[in-house]
Design a protein around this motif. Structure first.
Motif, mmCIF file in Angstrom:
data_model
loop_
_atom_site.group_PDB
_atom_site.id
_atom_site.type_symbol
_atom_site.label_atom_id
_atom_site.label_comp_id
_atom_site.label_asym_id
_atom_site.label_seq_id
_atom_site.Cartn_x
_atom_site.Cartn_y
_atom_site.Cartn_z
ATOM 1 N N ASN A 65 0.817 -1.221 0.000
ATOM 2 C CA ASN A 65 0.000 0.000 0.000
ATOM 3 C C ASN A 65 0.848 1.268 0.000
ATOM 4 N N GLY A 66 2.176 1.103 -0.144
ATOM 5 C CA GLY A 66 3.066 2.257 -0.159
ATOM 6 C C GLY A 66 3.619 2.633 1.195
ATOM 7 N N GLY A 67 3.157 1.961 2.248
ATOM 8 C CA GLY A 67 3.674 2.237 3.581
ATOM 9 C C GLY A 67 5.128 1.807 3.712
ATOM 10 N N ARG A 68 5.839 2.481 4.584
ATOM 11 C CA ARG A 68 7.266 2.208 4.776
ATOM 12 C C ARG A 68 7.543 1.991 6.251
ATOM 13 N N GLN A 69 8.378 0.989 6.548
ATOM 14 C CA GLN A 69 8.799 0.749 7.923
ATOM 15 C C GLN A 69 10.315 0.635 7.964
ATOM 16 N N PHE A 70 10.958 1.541 8.711
ATOM 17 C CA PHE A 70 12.387 1.400 8.956
ATOM 18 C C PHE A 70 12.596 0.298 9.988
ATOM 19 N N THR A 71 13.611 -0.527 9.759
ATOM 20 C CA THR A 71 13.897 -1.630 10.675
ATOM 21 C C THR A 71 15.187 -1.416 11.461
ATOM 22 N N GLU A 72 15.984 -0.424 11.075
ATOM 23 C CA GLU A 72 17.179 -0.069 11.845
ATOM 24 C C GLU A 72 17.760 1.211 11.262
ATOM 25 N N LEU A 73 18.313 2.043 12.123
ATOM 26 C CA LEU A 73 19.061 3.214 11.683
ATOM 27 C C LEU A 73 20.544 2.882 11.693
ATOM 28 N N MET A 80 26.306 -1.023 6.701
ATOM 29 C CA MET A 80 24.877 -1.002 6.404
ATOM 30 C C MET A 80 24.394 -2.305 5.793
ATOM 31 N N ASP A 81 25.330 -3.105 5.274
ATOM 32 C CA ASP A 81 24.924 -4.339 4.588
ATOM 33 C C ASP A 81 26.014 -5.400 4.680
ATOM 34 N N LEU A 82 26.649 -5.514 5.847
ATOM 35 C CA LEU A 82 27.698 -6.520 6.004
ATOM 36 C C LEU A 82 27.145 -7.923 5.777
ATOM 37 N N HIS A 83 25.873 -8.131 6.124
ATOM 38 C CA HIS A 83 25.264 -9.444 5.942
ATOM 39 C C HIS A 83 25.137 -9.827 4.468
ATOM 40 N N SER A 84 25.304 -8.858 3.563
ATOM 41 C CA SER A 84 25.282 -9.202 2.135
ATOM 42 C C SER A 84 26.516 -10.014 1.741
ATOM 43 N N THR A 128 27.089 -8.239 12.935
ATOM 44 C CA THR A 128 25.804 -8.730 12.427
ATOM 45 C C THR A 128 24.935 -9.277 13.561
ATOM 46 N N VAL A 129 25.568 -9.823 14.603
ATOM 47 C CA VAL A 129 24.813 -10.303 15.764
ATOM 48 C C VAL A 129 24.133 -9.129 16.471
ATOM 49 N N VAL A 130 24.849 -8.014 16.615
ATOM 50 C CA VAL A 130 24.262 -6.830 17.248
ATOM 51 C C VAL A 130 23.143 -6.261 16.374
ATOM 52 N N ASP A 131 23.327 -6.278 15.053
ATOM 53 C CA ASP A 131 22.237 -5.862 14.159
ATOM 54 C C ASP A 131 20.969 -6.661 14.461
ATOM 55 N N ALA A 132 21.122 -7.973 14.577
ATOM 56 C CA ALA A 132 19.963 -8.826 14.857
ATOM 57 C C ALA A 132 19.361 -8.499 16.221
ATOM 58 N N ARG A 136 15.514 -7.275 17.163
ATOM 59 C CA ARG A 136 14.645 -7.910 18.166
ATOM 60 C C ARG A 136 14.081 -6.875 19.127
ATOM 61 N N VAL A 137 14.943 -5.962 19.581
ATOM 62 C CA VAL A 137 14.495 -4.943 20.528
ATOM 63 C C VAL A 137 13.467 -4.024 19.876
ATOM 64 N N TRP A 138 13.702 -3.649 18.618
ATOM 65 C CA TRP A 138 12.724 -2.814 17.918
ATOM 66 C C TRP A 138 11.399 -3.553 17.753
ATOM 67 N N LEU A 139 11.465 -4.857 17.480
ATOM 68 C CA LEU A 139 10.244 -5.647 17.315
ATOM 69 C C LEU A 139 9.418 -5.645 18.597
ATOM 70 N N VAL A 140 10.083 -5.828 19.728
ATOM 71 C CA VAL A 140 9.381 -5.788 21.011
ATOM 72 C C VAL A 140 8.761 -4.407 21.233
ATOM 73 N N GLY A 141 9.522 -3.362 20.910
ATOM 74 C CA GLY A 141 9.003 -2.011 21.086
ATOM 75 C C GLY A 141 7.781 -1.739 20.224
#
Length: 239
Positions: A65-73, A80-84, A128-132, A136-141
């Motif tokens: 629907n065009g909505g946007r959700q940031f998942t981390e700053l 920004m993309d070490l997991h790539s 990458t562990v800290v990214d995860a 998790r903390v943002w998800l709980v929030g």
């Protein structure tokens, strides 16, 4: 160019002179982005990883629907993309929130460095562990905290992360997001964001003016946010 990465890694474990030199000698190219530029596009194959030197960026997902959700700053010192390096294609995009300076490091060079120095490999893994953990903390929030606690937590987290790389002080930190972007971080409407900011301000907890956040009462801010920085792993311990 990679000094800020060294400062961040050394907040978690000691580096030898040769390890610092190995990081500084990584082949990298300088890249810039303007606010609103797409830095990494979802689904595109990545052969490099980007380390943020200065500025703010954000990982985000778009809804149908065009909505946007940031998942981390991302703040300076962050990959920004070490997991790539292992995922190759990402399931999200990365957006420049402010003017950004970045170092682009080939995956080949990162793999060679990790093969030569397992200790640095573990430190990159920890990134990458800290990214995860942040996710998790943002998800709980997003799922369980009210708007005031959620916003207070974001400001406590950002102050703590920037302090680790020498970019925050007792007076506060630069925070170049718009209210609309803050709404997309917190999963709130712009009206609700404005109301929540006014509530925190009237309580004497913080001010956000001219792109700078000042936390007026750190202890009460932490209590409001239920902020426990354990997940950021910002103490020194061998990995």
């Amino acid at each position: 160019m990679l000094d800020v990465l060294i400062r961040k890694l050394e907040s978690r474990d000691d580096l030898s002179r040769s390890q610092r030199e190995a990081i500084l000698n990584l082949p990298c190219e300088h890249r810039t982005a303007r606010p609103g530029d797409l830095i990494v596009k979802e689904g595109e194959r990545q052969t490099t990883s980007l380390m943020l030197i200065c500025g703010f960026a954000g990982r985000f997902a778009l809804l149908g629907n065009g909505g946007r959700q940031f998942t981390e700053l991302a703040v300076p010192g962050d990959f920004m993309d070490l997991h790539s390096l292992v995922m190759k294609r990402l399931d999200h995009s990365v957006l420049a929130i402010s003017d950004c300076n970045m170092a682009t490091i080939p995956h080949r060079a990162l793999r060679e460095l990790i093969a030569r120095d397992p200790h640095l490999g573990r430190l990159f893994w920890l990134e990458t562990v800290v990214d995860a953990a942040i996710h998790r903390v943002w998800l709980v929030g997003l799922g369980r905290q009210d708007a005031q606690a959620r916003m207070a937590h974001l400001f406590c987290e950002t102050q703590t992360r920037l302090d680790a790389v020498g970019l925050a002080d007792q007076d506060g930190f630069d925070f170049p997001l718009s209210q609309a972007e803050l709404a997309d971080v917190l999963g709130l409407s712009a009206v609700h964001v404005n109301r929540t900011l006014m509530s925190l301000r009237s309580a004497g907890l913080m001010e956000w003016r001219d792109g700078r956040v000042t936390i007026g009462d750190w202890k009460r801010m932490v209590q409001t946010a239920e902020f426990e920085p354990l997940y950021l792993r910002l103490w020194k311990e061998p990995v």
